[in-house]
Motif scaffolding. Structure first.
Motif, PDB file in Angstrom:
ATOM      1  N   VAL A  82       0.845  -1.199   0.000  1.00  0.00           N
ATOM      2  CA  VAL A  82       0.000   0.000   0.000  1.00  0.00           C
ATOM      3  C   VAL A  82       0.879   1.246   0.000  1.00  0.00           C
ATOM      4  CG1 VAL A  82      -1.803   1.250   1.231  1.00  0.00           C
ATOM      5  CG2 VAL A  82      -1.852  -1.254   1.162  1.00  0.00           C
ATOM      6  N   THR A  83       1.942   1.226   0.801  1.00  0.00           N
ATOM      7  CA  THR A  83       2.882   2.350   0.801  1.00  0.00           C
ATOM      8  C   THR A  83       3.491   2.545  -0.576  1.00  0.00           C
ATOM      9  OG1 THR A  83       3.401   1.902   3.130  1.00  0.00           O
ATOM     10  CG2 THR A  83       4.921   3.316   1.917  1.00  0.00           C
ATOM     11  N   ALA A  84       3.805   1.442  -1.255  1.00  0.00           N
ATOM     12  CA  ALA A  84       4.380   1.538  -2.605  1.00  0.00           C
ATOM     13  C   ALA A  84       3.405   2.207  -3.561  1.00  0.00           C
ATOM     14  CB  ALA A  84       4.751   0.144  -3.111  1.00  0.00           C
ATOM     15  N   GLN A  85       2.122   1.855  -3.465  1.00  0.00           N
ATOM     16  CA  GLN A  85       1.134   2.490  -4.337  1.00  0.00           C
ATOM     17  C   GLN A  85       1.040   3.981  -4.056  1.00  0.00           C
ATOM     18  OE1 GLN A  85      -2.977   1.423  -3.726  1.00  0.00           O
ATOM     19  NE2 GLN A  85      -3.514   1.808  -5.865  1.00  0.00           N
ATOM     20  N   ALA A  86       1.019   4.354  -2.759  1.00  0.00           N
ATOM     21  CA  ALA A  86       0.948   5.767  -2.397  1.00  0.00           C
ATOM     22  C   ALA A  86       2.175   6.526  -2.879  1.00  0.00           C
ATOM     23  CB  ALA A  86       0.812   5.894  -0.878  1.00  0.00           C
ATOM     24  N   VAL A 133      10.125  -5.315  -1.256  1.00  0.00           N
ATOM     25  CA  VAL A 133       8.786  -5.426  -1.835  1.00  0.00           C
ATOM     26  C   VAL A 133       8.448  -4.171  -2.636  1.00  0.00           C
ATOM     27  CG1 VAL A 133       6.324  -5.443  -1.248  1.00  0.00           C
ATOM     28  CG2 VAL A 133       7.887  -7.059  -0.140  1.00  0.00           C
ATOM     29  N   MET A 134       8.690  -2.998  -2.059  1.00  0.00           N
ATOM     30  CA  MET A 134       8.330  -1.755  -2.734  1.00  0.00           C
ATOM     31  C   MET A 134       9.109  -1.575  -4.033  1.00  0.00           C
ATOM     32  SD  MET A 134       7.570   0.945   0.360  1.00  0.00           S
ATOM     33  CE  MET A 134       9.216   0.883   1.080  1.00  0.00           C
ATOM     34  N   ARG A 135      10.387  -1.903  -4.015  1.00  0.00           N
ATOM     35  CA  ARG A 135      11.180  -1.750  -5.235  1.00  0.00           C
ATOM     36  C   ARG A 135      10.680  -2.685  -6.338  1.00  0.00           C
ATOM     37  NH1 ARG A 135      16.713  -0.919  -2.086  1.00  0.00           N
ATOM     38  NH2 ARG A 135      16.882   1.355  -2.255  1.00  0.00           N
ATOM     39  N   GLU A 136      10.284  -3.894  -5.958  1.00  0.00           N
ATOM     40  CA  GLU A 136       9.712  -4.799  -6.962  1.00  0.00           C
ATOM     41  C   GLU A 136       8.442  -4.197  -7.561  1.00  0.00           C
ATOM     42  OE1 GLU A 136       9.604  -9.151  -6.321  1.00  0.00           O
ATOM     43  OE2 GLU A 136      10.393  -8.685  -4.328  1.00  0.00           O
ATOM     44  N   LEU A 137       7.580  -3.656  -6.736  1.00  0.00           N
ATOM     45  CA  LEU A 137       6.325  -3.096  -7.221  1.00  0.00           C
ATOM     46  C   LEU A 137       6.555  -1.852  -8.070  1.00  0.00           C
ATOM     47  CD1 LEU A 137       4.215  -3.639  -4.007  1.00  0.00           C
ATOM     48  CD2 LEU A 137       3.684  -4.594  -6.265  1.00  0.00           C
ATOM     49  N   PHE A 138       7.570  -1.059  -7.742  1.00  0.00           N
ATOM     50  CA  PHE A 138       7.850   0.152  -8.516  1.00  0.00           C
ATOM     51  C   PHE A 138       8.155  -0.152  -9.980  1.00  0.00           C
ATOM     52  CE2 PHE A 138       9.482   2.619  -4.539  1.00  0.00           C
ATOM     53  CZ  PHE A 138       8.183   2.868  -4.154  1.00  0.00           C
ATOM     54  N   THR A 139       8.536  -1.391 -10.291  1.00  0.00           N
ATOM     55  CA  THR A 139       8.837  -1.733 -11.682  1.00  0.00           C
ATOM     56  C   THR A 139       7.579  -1.772 -12.544  1.00  0.00           C
ATOM     57  OG1 THR A 139       8.595  -4.128 -11.341  1.00  0.00           O
ATOM     58  CG2 THR A 139      10.776  -3.157 -10.908  1.00  0.00           C
ATOM     59  N   GLY A 140       6.400  -1.882 -11.917  1.00  0.00           N
ATOM     60  CA  GLY A 140       5.163  -2.015 -12.667  1.00  0.00           C
ATOM     61  C   GLY A 140       4.873  -3.438 -13.106  1.00  0.00           C
ATOM     62  N   ARG A 141       5.734  -4.363 -12.716  1.00  0.00           N
ATOM     63  CA  ARG A 141       5.504  -5.765 -13.073  1.00  0.00           C
ATOM     64  C   ARG A 141       4.628  -6.453 -12.026  1.00  0.00           C
ATOM     65  NH1 ARG A 141      11.209  -5.324 -14.302  1.00  0.00           N
ATOM     66  NH2 ARG A 141      11.705  -6.303 -12.299  1.00  0.00           N
ATOM     67  N   LEU A 142       4.085  -7.604 -12.380  1.00  0.00           N
ATOM     68  CA  LEU A 142       3.294  -8.411 -11.464  1.00  0.00           C
ATOM     69  C   LEU A 142       4.221  -8.995 -10.405  1.00  0.00           C
ATOM     70  CD1 LEU A 142       0.326  -9.459 -11.131  1.00  0.00           C
ATOM     71  CD2 LEU A 142       1.115 -11.556 -12.265  1.00  0.00           C
TER      72      LEU A 142
END
Length: 318
Positions: A82-86, A133-142
């Motif tokens: 959730v923090t990554a999305q924000a 986790v956040m760095r993985e999500l920042f890539t825009g990949r699943l």
């Protein structure tokens, strides 16, 4: 060259006041903004706690200055996904001018779900995994992640950052500084401590930015300024790990009674001596900091911004 920014305190000011401060900071010549992330103020006298992610959205429409969180805890109150999305949305709104400052948190803000407050070692491990986790999500990949502390199941940020989104890690001791050097894109610490900067550099932080913040109280009446700080921010002088482990504003009010007015007078820059203010801020540059954020305590914001625009910032840049 060191950059000088303004520190927006969500603990002390309303959303409207924070937005006005951001406008005034840009007009005064500050080149960056930092903003705190709190669920509670440190004490009832401060009396505010607007949601930082709403504030950053509003700031993106108010100012062109870069914004950094000082700091967000991405491990307990909000899941790192959730923090990554924000953070990603904040970066998009700010045109890439957003830095995510993170830390291991304080019980004051993170205890609200009723979870056990972990030891520092446990919090440091949680922070390291959260950053992964956040760095993985920042890539825009699943992303699917099943770690020791966090699970992410088939999550994807469909609005990822449009460019790099740096994560700076906060630390107040040698172990935390070394952790920041190893896992962070930069280091956040609040005192101009050359030993901590060295620990960060030696721990893997060579060439990475170091940023910090300091609170002052500009006033033509120094005694009144000391009183203002003593009423609103005695917590600045609490020693050791108290700031990490006390759970409520009332506990901080009790601990704050140990901080005397004389301690404030000796330790916090108060009054209208521009040379003294410049010396306080310059100490960070001399300690190797790349960015310094100055926050004005109390309601006299107009006098602060006028003084820093006319006197203090020109002195620092000369």
């Amino acid at each position: 060259m060191t950059e000088y920014g303004y520190f927006l305190s969500c603990e002390e000011f309303t959303p409207a006041e924070l937005l006005e401060q951001a406008r005034r900071a840009e007009q005064a010549g500050f080149t960056r903004l930092a903003i705190s992330d709190h669920f509670h103020p440190w004490n009832d006298a401060q009396g505010n706690s607007p949601f930082v992610w709403s504030m950053i959205g509003a700031l993106s429409q108010t100012t062109d200055l870069p914004v950094t969180t000082l700091v967000t805890c991405p491990t307990v109150r909000l899941h790192p996904a959730v923090t990554a999305q924000a953070a990603a949305t904040s970066s998009v709104l700010l045109g890439g001018r957003f830095t995510l400052g993170v830390g291991s948190g304080e019980a004051l803000n993170e205890h609200i779900h009723g979870d056990r407050w972990p030891s520092f070692d446990a919090r440091a491990a949680m922070l390291e995994e959260a950053i992964e986790v956040m760095r993985e999500l920042f890539t825009g990949r699943l992303v699917t992640h099943r770690g020791r502390h966090y699970t992410v199941d088939n999550a994807r940020l469909y609005t990822p950052p449009t460019g790099p989104l740096p994560i700076y890690v906060s630390g107040f001791g040698p172990s935390a500084a070394e952790l920041a050097g190893r896992i962070g894109d930069g280091f956040v610490t609040m005192t101009p401590d050359t030993d901590l900067v060295k620990s960060f550099r030696d721990g893997g932080g060579a060439g990475k930015p170091v940023i910090g913040g300091v609170k002052v109280c500009w006033s033509t009446d120094r005694d009144k300024a000391v009183d203002t700080v003593h009423r609103l921010w005695p917590t600045e002088l609490l020693p050791g790990e108290l700031a990490q482990i006390l759970p409520t504003p009332s506990h901080f009010e009790q601990a704050g009674r140990l901080v005397t007015r004389e301690m404030i007078s000796d330790s916090v820059t108060c009054g209208d001596d521009a040379d003294e203010h410049a010396k306080t801020v310059r100490a960070y540059a001399e300690a190797g900091f790349d960015e310094v954020y100055v926050g004005q305590i109390g309601p006299d914001q107009e006098a602060f911004f006028d003084a820093y625009r006319q006197h203090v910032l020109p002195m620092l840049r000369s």
